[in-house]
Design a protein around this motif. Sequence first.
Motif, short mmCIF file in Angstrom:
data_model
loop_
_atom_site.label_atom_id
_atom_site.label_comp_id
_atom_site.label_asym_id
_atom_site.label_seq_id
_atom_site.Cartn_x
_atom_site.Cartn_y
_atom_site.Cartn_z
N SER A 129 0.84 -1.19 0.00
CA SER A 129 0.00 0.00 0.00
C SER A 129 0.88 1.25 0.00
N PHE A 130 0.26 2.36 -0.34
CA PHE A 130 0.97 3.64 -0.36
C PHE A 130 1.50 3.97 1.03
N ALA A 131 0.72 3.68 2.05
CA ALA A 131 1.15 3.94 3.43
C ALA A 131 2.36 3.09 3.79
N ALA A 132 2.40 1.85 3.32
CA ALA A 132 3.54 0.98 3.61
C ALA A 132 4.80 1.48 2.93
N VAL A 133 4.67 1.94 1.69
CA VAL A 133 5.82 2.47 0.97
C VAL A 133 6.36 3.71 1.69
N LEU A 134 5.47 4.63 2.06
CA LEU A 134 5.91 5.82 2.78
C LEU A 134 6.50 5.46 4.14
N GLY A 135 5.93 4.49 4.80
CA GLY A 135 6.46 4.04 6.08
C GLY A 135 7.86 3.47 5.95
N ASN A 136 8.07 2.66 4.90
CA ASN A 136 9.40 2.10 4.65
C ASN A 136 10.41 3.20 4.35
N MET A 137 9.99 4.19 3.56
CA MET A 137 10.89 5.30 3.24
C MET A 137 11.24 6.09 4.50
N ALA A 138 10.26 6.30 5.38
CA ALA A 138 10.53 7.04 6.62
C ALA A 138 11.46 6.24 7.52
N THR A 139 11.29 4.93 7.57
CA THR A 139 12.16 4.09 8.38
C THR A 139 13.59 4.13 7.85
N GLN A 140 13.74 4.08 6.53
CA GLN A 140 15.07 4.15 5.94
C GLN A 140 15.71 5.51 6.19
N ALA A 141 14.90 6.57 6.17
CA ALA A 141 15.43 7.91 6.46
C ALA A 141 15.92 7.99 7.90
N VAL A 142 15.18 7.41 8.82
CA VAL A 142 15.60 7.40 10.22
C VAL A 142 16.90 6.62 10.38
N ASP A 143 17.00 5.47 9.70
CA ASP A 143 18.22 4.68 9.78
C ASP A 143 19.42 5.44 9.23
N THR A 144 19.21 6.18 8.14
CA THR A 144 20.29 6.98 7.56
C THR A 144 20.72 8.08 8.52
N MET A 145 19.76 8.74 9.14
CA MET A 145 20.08 9.80 10.10
C MET A 145 20.84 9.25 11.31
N LYS A 146 20.39 8.10 11.81
CA LYS A 146 21.07 7.49 12.95
C LYS A 146 22.48 7.05 12.57
N GLY A 147 22.64 6.53 11.37
CA GLY A 147 23.98 6.13 10.90
C GLY A 147 24.92 7.32 10.80
N ALA A 148 24.40 8.43 10.28
CA ALA A 148 25.23 9.63 10.17
C ALA A 148 25.59 10.17 11.56
N GLU A 149 24.63 10.09 12.47
CA GLU A 149 24.90 10.56 13.84
C GLU A 149 25.98 9.70 14.51
N SER A 150 25.87 8.39 14.36
CA SER A 150 26.88 7.51 14.97
C SER A 150 28.23 7.67 14.29
N MET A 151 28.22 7.92 12.98
CA MET A 151 29.49 8.13 12.27
C MET A 151 30.15 9.44 12.71
N SER A 152 29.34 10.46 12.99
CA SER A 152 29.93 11.71 13.46
C SER A 152 30.55 11.54 14.85
N PHE A 153 29.89 10.74 15.70
CA PHE A 153 30.48 10.44 17.00
C PHE A 153 31.78 9.65 16.85
N ALA A 154 31.79 8.71 15.89
CA ALA A 154 33.01 7.94 15.63
C ALA A 154 34.12 8.86 15.12
N GLY A 155 33.76 9.86 14.33
CA GLY A 155 34.75 10.82 13.86
C GLY A 155 35.32 11.66 15.00
N ILE A 156 34.46 12.02 15.94
CA ILE A 156 34.92 12.79 17.10
C ILE A 156 35.86 11.95 17.96
N LYS A 157 35.56 10.66 18.09
CA LYS A 157 36.41 9.76 18.88
C LYS A 157 37.72 9.46 18.16
N GLY A 158 37.72 9.64 16.83
CA GLY A 158 38.91 9.35 16.05
C GLY A 158 38.93 7.96 15.47
#
Length: 109
Positions: free
Chosen positions: A40-69
């Motif tokens: 369904s359209f709602a499922a597709v949008l939900g999957n896209m939102a979940t992937q966006a959250v995962d991308t944001m979390k990955g970038a956040e953890s990578m920035s912390f890893a960059g700060i740690k070196g």
Amino acid sequence: MINTIQNVSSLSVTRGLGSVATENSSTAPSAAESAKNDQSFAAVLGNMATQAVDTMKGAESMSFAGIKGTATTREVVDSMLQAEQTLQTAIAIRDKVVSAFLEVTKMQM
């Protein structure tokens, strides 16, 4: 901010439109492939939102890893650029949905 985006991705679950499965972004199907699988359209949008959250979390953890070196500058920049592109895409989709909603509300019954 990430929690707010995550709340948006769970809307389809709270409204009984189906569950949203969390998938790895490298193995996740594109929106066109998802639509071909009779989702369904709602499922597709939900999957896209979940992937966006995962991308944001990955970038956040990578920035912390960059700060740690523990991560290189290139890895941090790549993840931040990917998160920025994801955010811009989410904003563009939101704007289109709001525009479509406003057009529907202008229609006469």
